[in-house]
Design a protein around this motif. Sequence first.
Motif, PDB file in Angstrom:
ATOM      1  N   SER A  24       0.034  -0.979  11.142  1.00  0.00           N
ATOM      2  CA  SER A  24       1.438  -0.747  10.783  1.00  0.00           C
ATOM      3  C   SER A  24       1.626   0.636  10.174  1.00  0.00           C
ATOM      4  O   SER A  24       2.660   1.268  10.377  1.00  0.00           O
ATOM      5  N   LEU A  35       4.032   4.164  11.807  1.00  0.00           N
ATOM      6  CA  LEU A  35       5.161   4.753  11.077  1.00  0.00           C
ATOM      7  C   LEU A  35       5.458   6.153  11.577  1.00  0.00           C
ATOM      8  O   LEU A  35       4.557   6.907  11.948  1.00  0.00           O
ATOM      9  N   ASP A  36       6.735   6.518  11.526  1.00  0.00           N
ATOM     10  CA  ASP A  36       7.098   7.877  11.921  1.00  0.00           C
ATOM     11  C   ASP A  36       6.721   8.844  10.789  1.00  0.00           C
ATOM     12  O   ASP A  36       6.557   8.452   9.640  1.00  0.00           O
ATOM     13  N   SER A  80       8.306  11.121   8.997  1.00  0.00           N
ATOM     14  CA  SER A  80       9.189  11.268   7.824  1.00  0.00           C
ATOM     15  C   SER A  80       8.996  10.096   6.852  1.00  0.00           C
ATOM     16  O   SER A  80       8.982  10.288   5.632  1.00  0.00           O
ATOM     17  N   THR A  81       8.826   8.899   7.361  1.00  0.00           N
ATOM     18  CA  THR A  81       8.583   7.732   6.495  1.00  0.00           C
ATOM     19  C   THR A  81       7.229   7.863   5.803  1.00  0.00           C
ATOM     20  O   THR A  81       7.100   7.557   4.618  1.00  0.00           O
ATOM     21  N   THR A  82       6.254   8.343   6.534  1.00  0.00           N
ATOM     22  CA  THR A  82       4.927   8.527   5.945  1.00  0.00           C
ATOM     23  C   THR A  82       4.983   9.527   4.799  1.00  0.00           C
ATOM     24  O   THR A  82       4.387   9.307   3.733  1.00  0.00           O
ATOM     25  N   ARG A  83       5.704  10.641   4.986  1.00  0.00           N
ATOM     26  CA  ARG A  83       5.831  11.644   3.915  1.00  0.00           C
ATOM     27  C   ARG A  83       6.555  11.058   2.700  1.00  0.00           C
ATOM     28  O   ARG A  83       6.160  11.298   1.560  1.00  0.00           O
ATOM     29  N   ARG A  84       7.615  10.301   2.929  1.00  0.00           N
ATOM     30  CA  ARG A  84       8.353   9.683   1.815  1.00  0.00           C
ATOM     31  C   ARG A  84       7.459   8.711   1.055  1.00  0.00           C
ATOM     32  O   ARG A  84       7.471   8.663  -0.184  1.00  0.00           O
ATOM     33  N   LEU A  85       6.669   7.926   1.771  1.00  0.00           N
ATOM     34  CA  LEU A  85       5.753   6.983   1.117  1.00  0.00           C
ATOM     35  C   LEU A  85       4.676   7.720   0.319  1.00  0.00           C
ATOM     36  O   LEU A  85       4.323   7.307  -0.791  1.00  0.00           O
ATOM     37  N   GLN A  86       4.168   8.820   0.880  1.00  0.00           N
ATOM     38  CA  GLN A  86       3.153   9.596   0.160  1.00  0.00           C
ATOM     39  C   GLN A  86       3.736  10.225  -1.110  1.00  0.00           C
ATOM     40  O   GLN A  86       3.092  10.227  -2.155  1.00  0.00           O
TER      41      GLN A  86
END
Length: 117
Positions: free
Chosen positions: A23, A27-28, A30-36
Motif C-alpha cells: 500500500s 501511494l502517489d 505528493s501523498t508520500t511527501r506529506r506523510l514523510q
Amino acid sequence: MSAELQPGDNQMIARAKRLLDQSAADLDPSTTRRLQRARVAALEAKPSRRWRMVWASGLAMASVGALAVTLWLKQQLPENHHAPLFEDIDLVLSVENVELAEDLEFYHWLADADTTG
C-alpha cells in the motif's frame, strides 16, 4: 493482551508487513511527501514533551522530599522534666538558693513520683 508471540503470529506479521509495504508503494509521490513531513514533524515534537514531563516529575519529587524533611524536622521532641529550664537556672544557681541546689536530687525524685502516680 499478551506481549509474547504465539506460533501463528509470525505468519500474520509477515502478511501485514507485505500488505503495508504494497500500500505504501502504491501511494502517489505528493501523498508520500506529506506523510514523510508529518512523520518528521511528529518525531521532532516528541522530545520537548518528554523533557517537560521529566522536569515536572523531578519537581514533584523534590517537593515531596522537601515536605517530608520539613515534617520530620518539625516533630515535637518529648518533654524531659529532668532538664531544668533556662529561666530556672538562675534561681537554682543563685547564692540565696544554696539549700535548693543541695536538695536538687530530692526535687527530681519528687517530680518522678508525681508523674508515676
